[in-house]
Enzyme design. Sequence first.
Site, PDB file in Angstrom:
ATOM      1  N   HIS A   2       0.657  -1.263  -0.017  1.00  0.00           N
ATOM      2  CA  HIS A   2      -0.286   0.028  -0.037  1.00  0.00           C
ATOM      3  C   HIS A   2       0.849   1.149   0.011  1.00  0.00           C
ATOM      4  O   HIS A   2       0.649   2.248   0.711  1.00  0.00           O
ATOM      5  CB  HIS A   2      -0.830   0.147   1.305  1.00  0.00           C
ATOM      6  CG  HIS A   2      -2.015  -1.007   1.074  1.00  0.00           C
ATOM      7  ND1 HIS A   2      -2.580  -1.630  -0.035  1.00  0.00           N
ATOM      8  CD2 HIS A   2      -2.631  -1.457   2.187  1.00  0.00           C
ATOM      9  CE1 HIS A   2      -3.493  -2.565   0.302  1.00  0.00           C
ATOM     10  NE2 HIS A   2      -3.603  -2.624   1.679  1.00  0.00           N
ATOM     11  N   HIS A  15      -9.851   1.441   0.858  1.00  0.00           N
ATOM     12  CA  HIS A  15      -9.805   0.629   1.789  1.00  0.00           C
ATOM     13  C   HIS A  15     -10.818   0.498   2.706  1.00  0.00           C
ATOM     14  O   HIS A  15     -10.543   0.117   3.996  1.00  0.00           O
ATOM     15  CB  HIS A  15      -8.236   0.499   2.066  1.00  0.00           C
ATOM     16  CG  HIS A  15      -7.919  -0.672   2.626  1.00  0.00           C
ATOM     17  ND1 HIS A  15      -8.535  -1.673   3.612  1.00  0.00           N
ATOM     18  CD2 HIS A  15      -6.816  -1.754   1.924  1.00  0.00           C
ATOM     19  CE1 HIS A  15      -7.773  -2.705   3.545  1.00  0.00           C
ATOM     20  NE2 HIS A  15      -6.753  -2.893   2.751  1.00  0.00           N
ATOM     21  N   GLU A  57     -11.779  -3.860  -2.881  1.00  0.00           N
ATOM     22  CA  GLU A  57     -10.768  -2.836  -3.157  1.00  0.00           C
ATOM     23  C   GLU A  57     -10.549  -3.123  -4.709  1.00  0.00           C
ATOM     24  O   GLU A  57      -9.813  -3.621  -5.301  1.00  0.00           O
ATOM     25  CB  GLU A  57      -9.457  -3.057  -2.563  1.00  0.00           C
ATOM     26  CG  GLU A  57      -9.557  -2.910  -0.941  1.00  0.00           C
ATOM     27  CD  GLU A  57      -8.396  -3.684  -0.422  1.00  0.00           C
ATOM     28  OE1 GLU A  57      -7.226  -3.220  -0.566  1.00  0.00           O
ATOM     29  OE2 GLU A  57      -8.699  -4.676   0.289  1.00  0.00           O
TER      30      GLU A  57
END
Length: 363
Positions: free
Chosen positions: A117, A193, A329
Amino acid sequence: MARAPLLLALLCACAAAAGSANAAGRKMVGVYELKAGDFSVGVTNWGATITSVVLPDSKGDFADVVLGYDTIGGYVSGKSYFGALVGRVANRIANARFVLDGKAYHLFKNDGNNTLHGGHRGFSQVVWTVKEFVGGGDSPYITLYYHSFDGEQGFPGDLDVYVTYQLAAPYVLRVHMNATAVNKATPVNLAQHTYWNLGGQGSGDVLRNTVQLFASRYTPVGGGLIPTGAVAPVAGTPYDFLAPAAVGSRIRQVSGGKAGVYGYDTNYAVDGEPGALRKVAVVRDGASGRALELWANQPGVQFYTGNFLQDVKGKGGKVYQQYGALCLETQGFPDAVNHPNFPSQIVRPGQVYKHDMVFKFSF
């Protein structure tokens, strides 16, 4: 433009103020409410994070259906990415390394030997600028901006990033992300998210929720949840949600990426034409009657079942445990920078990355 209340939730103090569409340049950390009738969404500019989604169920009872924290401090110190916009590249990059145009780039390792991420200080861990905010009216929205500098977390080039959260009737949340590469080619893969529990945050696990994923293929993974490079059919596997099935129906057949942990943390290749807005998933909670329908324009969607939630202190005194929510996501394929057969995530100077999501709620 209509005015709406703005609650400034600073790390050590809170104060009330008012916001409007003429909010360019605001950098204080705050929580902003978008409200359309009895449907409301909370957003903070810390990590461009969705902090709440409140709507009724089939009996008219209201609940907040996303996991999160009571204070901004929780989001600053939290490790679960609750509600955040993650990037510059969402999901995992193997060995925190990739080669672009003949040059090797080395990234920050924050997931074993890999990058997750965007690194330890990705887009979920920075203050975004509030460019516009209209809290009420027919189409309330907030637009947030972040400038990612050349070399941030090891990624090349300056990048201008925007996200807009907008409500529409009845019970629709639209998310529009775009990013422009300023001076160098760079990978871009943004993801929203949020953790969803349609029964209400902290109400228990989601194993009885039914999920349908409009994806006939997925990307199998090896160690560290890194894709092997294959794109395989879901037919005949526990990953098949082409027909609606309970989240927990085959969950014990799926490794969660760590010994003794089971659950989905899986990228699916969404059927249809990438770039076109198309149906991705439908989630239904039988107890509340709430349903979520997700549309998006990305090639993939990561289906995650909260495998690693354990004793997380959330909103209103709730404590979140394993399988206490699910994430959907939409994204490019994980580790695409190291798999030439995956859809490219490279954005070159002057090009614009565009990512659209539409959440449609019913009850």
